[in-house]
Design a protein around this motif. Structure first.
Motif, PDB file in Angstrom:
ATOM      1  N   PHE A   1       0.826  -1.210   0.000  1.00 16.75           N
ATOM      2  CA  PHE A   1       0.000   0.000   0.000  1.00 16.75           C
ATOM      3  C   PHE A   1       0.857   1.255   0.000  1.00 16.75           C
ATOM      4  O   PHE A   1       0.647   2.171  -0.799  1.00 16.75           O
ATOM      5  CB  PHE A   1      -0.931   0.000   1.215  1.00 16.75           C
ATOM      6  N   GLU A   2       1.841   1.324   0.886  1.00 19.92           N
ATOM      7  CA  GLU A   2       2.690   2.509   0.981  1.00 19.92           C
ATOM      8  C   GLU A   2       3.490   2.729  -0.297  1.00 19.92           C
ATOM      9  O   GLU A   2       3.640   3.861  -0.756  1.00 19.92           O
ATOM     10  CB  GLU A   2       3.610   2.410   2.189  1.00 19.92           C
ATOM     11  N   PHE A   3       4.010   1.655  -0.886  1.00 22.03           N
ATOM     12  CA  PHE A   3       4.764   1.766  -2.133  1.00 22.03           C
ATOM     13  C   PHE A   3       3.863   2.273  -3.255  1.00 22.03           C
ATOM     14  O   PHE A   3       4.220   3.200  -3.989  1.00 22.03           O
ATOM     15  CB  PHE A   3       5.382   0.423  -2.507  1.00 22.03           C
ATOM     16  N   ASN A   4       2.670   1.679  -3.388  1.00 25.88           N
ATOM     17  CA  ASN A   4       1.741   2.099  -4.446  1.00 25.88           C
ATOM     18  C   ASN A   4       1.271   3.531  -4.243  1.00 25.88           C
ATOM     19  O   ASN A   4       1.116   4.285  -5.213  1.00 25.88           O
ATOM     20  CB  ASN A   4       0.549   1.147  -4.520  1.00 25.88           C
ATOM     21  N   LEU A   5       1.066   3.926  -2.989  1.00 23.67           N
ATOM     22  CA  LEU A   5       0.663   5.304  -2.705  1.00 23.67           C
ATOM     23  C   LEU A   5       1.785   6.277  -3.061  1.00 23.67           C
ATOM     24  O   LEU A   5       1.548   7.323  -3.668  1.00 23.67           O
ATOM     25  CB  LEU A   5       0.273   5.453  -1.237  1.00 23.67           C
ATOM     26  N   PHE A   6       3.022   5.926  -2.719  1.00 28.18           N
ATOM     27  CA  PHE A   6       4.168   6.761  -3.078  1.00 28.18           C
ATOM     28  C   PHE A   6       4.256   6.927  -4.598  1.00 28.18           C
ATOM     29  O   PHE A   6       4.423   8.037  -5.099  1.00 28.18           O
ATOM     30  CB  PHE A   6       5.462   6.139  -2.546  1.00 28.18           C
ATOM     31  N   MET A   7       4.134   5.832  -5.328  1.00 23.85           N
ATOM     32  CA  MET A   7       4.234   5.894  -6.786  1.00 23.85           C
ATOM     33  C   MET A   7       3.095   6.737  -7.366  1.00 23.85           C
ATOM     34  O   MET A   7       3.310   7.549  -8.264  1.00 23.85           O
ATOM     35  CB  MET A   7       4.223   4.489  -7.389  1.00 23.85           C
ATOM     36  N   PHE A   8       1.882   6.564  -6.866  1.00 22.45           N
ATOM     37  CA  PHE A   8       0.734   7.332  -7.349  1.00 22.45           C
ATOM     38  C   PHE A   8       0.938   8.817  -7.091  1.00 22.45           C
ATOM     39  O   PHE A   8       0.792   9.647  -7.978  1.00 22.45           O
ATOM     40  CB  PHE A   8      -0.549   6.840  -6.668  1.00 22.45           C
ATOM     41  N   LYS A   9       1.288   9.142  -5.836  1.00 22.57           N
ATOM     42  CA  LYS A   9       1.458  10.550  -5.484  1.00 22.57           C
ATOM     43  C   LYS A   9       2.617  11.183  -6.251  1.00 22.57           C
ATOM     44  O   LYS A   9       2.523  12.311  -6.701  1.00 22.57           O
ATOM     45  CB  LYS A   9       1.651  10.710  -3.979  1.00 22.57           C
ATOM     46  N   TYR A  10       3.707  10.434  -6.428  1.00 24.17           N
ATOM     47  CA  TYR A  10       4.831  10.991  -7.176  1.00 24.17           C
ATOM     48  C   TYR A  10       4.407  11.283  -8.608  1.00 24.17           C
ATOM     49  O   TYR A  10       4.653  12.359  -9.133  1.00 24.17           O
ATOM     50  CB  TYR A  10       6.041  10.053  -7.177  1.00 24.17           C
ATOM     51  N   PHE A  11       3.758  10.304  -9.253  1.00 25.32           N
ATOM     52  CA  PHE A  11       3.393  10.482 -10.658  1.00 25.32           C
ATOM     53  C   PHE A  11       2.375  11.602 -10.827  1.00 25.32           C
ATOM     54  O   PHE A  11       2.559  12.493 -11.640  1.00 25.32           O
ATOM     55  CB  PHE A  11       2.852   9.181 -11.256  1.00 25.32           C
ATOM     56  N   VAL A  12       1.297  11.582 -10.054  1.00 23.68           N
ATOM     57  CA  VAL A  12       0.220  12.547 -10.246  1.00 23.68           C
ATOM     58  C   VAL A  12       0.583  13.925  -9.702  1.00 23.68           C
ATOM     59  O   VAL A  12       0.394  14.932 -10.370  1.00 23.68           O
ATOM     60  CB  VAL A  12      -1.091  12.035  -9.597  1.00 23.68           C
ATOM     61  N   GLU A  13       1.112  13.967  -8.477  1.00 29.48           N
ATOM     62  CA  GLU A  13       1.326  15.260  -7.832  1.00 29.48           C
ATOM     63  C   GLU A  13       2.671  15.895  -8.141  1.00 29.48           C
ATOM     64  O   GLU A  13       2.890  17.049  -7.816  1.00 29.48           O
ATOM     65  CB  GLU A  13       1.155  15.118  -6.317  1.00 29.48           C
ATOM     66  N   SER A  14       3.577  15.177  -8.744  1.00 25.63           N
ATOM     67  CA  SER A  14       4.880  15.752  -9.039  1.00 25.63           C
ATOM     68  C   SER A  14       5.165  15.680 -10.534  1.00 25.63           C
ATOM     69  O   SER A  14       5.167  16.690 -11.220  1.00 25.63           O
ATOM     70  CB  SER A  14       5.968  15.028  -8.247  1.00 25.63           C
ATOM     71  N   GLU A  15       5.398  14.485 -11.028  1.00 29.54           N
ATOM     72  CA  GLU A  15       5.791  14.297 -12.428  1.00 29.54           C
ATOM     73  C   GLU A  15       4.773  14.887 -13.401  1.00 29.54           C
ATOM     74  O   GLU A  15       5.108  15.717 -14.239  1.00 29.54           O
ATOM     75  CB  GLU A  15       5.969  12.794 -12.685  1.00 29.54           C
ATOM     76  N   LEU A  16       3.527  14.469 -13.286  1.00 30.40           N
ATOM     77  CA  LEU A  16       2.508  14.903 -14.242  1.00 30.40           C
ATOM     78  C   LEU A  16       2.190  16.387 -14.100  1.00 30.40           C
ATOM     79  O   LEU A  16       2.058  17.101 -15.096  1.00 30.40           O
ATOM     80  CB  LEU A  16       1.248  14.051 -14.063  1.00 30.40           C
ATOM     81  N   GLU A  17       2.087  16.860 -12.867  1.00 29.46           N
ATOM     82  CA  GLU A  17       1.785  18.276 -12.642  1.00 29.46           C
ATOM     83  C   GLU A  17       2.887  19.169 -13.208  1.00 29.46           C
ATOM     84  O   GLU A  17       2.611  20.156 -13.902  1.00 29.46           O
ATOM     85  CB  GLU A  17       1.608  18.537 -11.149  1.00 29.46           C
ATOM     86  N   ARG A  18       4.129  18.828 -12.929  1.00 28.68           N
ATOM     87  CA  ARG A  18       5.252  19.641 -13.445  1.00 28.68           C
ATOM     88  C   ARG A  18       5.332  19.555 -14.965  1.00 28.68           C
ATOM     89  O   ARG A  18       5.635  20.552 -15.632  1.00 28.68           O
ATOM     90  CB  ARG A  18       6.552  19.192 -12.799  1.00 28.68           C
ATOM     91  N   ALA A  19       5.078  18.376 -15.533  1.00 26.78           N
ATOM     92  CA  ALA A  19       5.107  18.220 -16.987  1.00 26.78           C
ATOM     93  C   ALA A  19       4.025  19.076 -17.639  1.00 26.78           C
ATOM     94  O   ALA A  19       4.271  19.720 -18.669  1.00 26.78           O
ATOM     95  CB  ALA A  19       4.929  16.755 -17.370  1.00 26.78           C
TER      96      ALA A  19
END
Length: 114
Positions: free
Chosen positions: A69-87
């Motif tokens: 759960f923690e790993f999947n949450l980290f990956m989700f938050k990183y992709f959506v809230e960091s990578e995708l937002e900045r892109a």
């Protein structure tokens, strides 16, 4: 290809020449930002699983379920809230277009391998 099996902290990074490498898929599984930074002006992202906030599953052992759960949450938050937002922000500044597709439910297997 040499660093593809180097998933920190599970496996040690690979040293090639004087540089350290890890599997980029761990941090940037869908490198949309990198594509925009490298000059792409049209990016199509196809996600094969629903893009949803992970939930804690009720399975044994509980410790493994919590880690997953923690790993999947980290990956989700990183992709959506960091990578995708900045892109998207950089893409808008540069006139790039980013399209994306994520299914509403799990696609399961569409191909049968024998």
């Amino acid at each position: 290809a040499l660093a593809s099996g180097a998933l920190a902290p599970l496996l040690f990074p690979k040293v090639i020449g004087e540089e350290w490498y890890i599997d980029g898929g761990l941090v940037a599984n869908t490198p949309v930002l990198k594509a925009i930074q490298e000059g792409a002006r049209e990016v199509l992202v196809v996600v094969l699983e629903p893009l949803e906030i992970p939930e804690l599953s009720k399975k044994d052992p509980l410790g493994l379920a919590i880690f997953e759960f923690e790993f999947n949450l980290f990956m989700f938050k990183y992709f959506v809230e960091s990578e995708l937002e900045r892109a998207c922000q950089l893409g808008a500044q540069l006139g790039a277009k980013i399209w994306g597709y994520a299914p509403l439910k799990d696609l399961l297997s569409q191909i049968t391998f024998e």
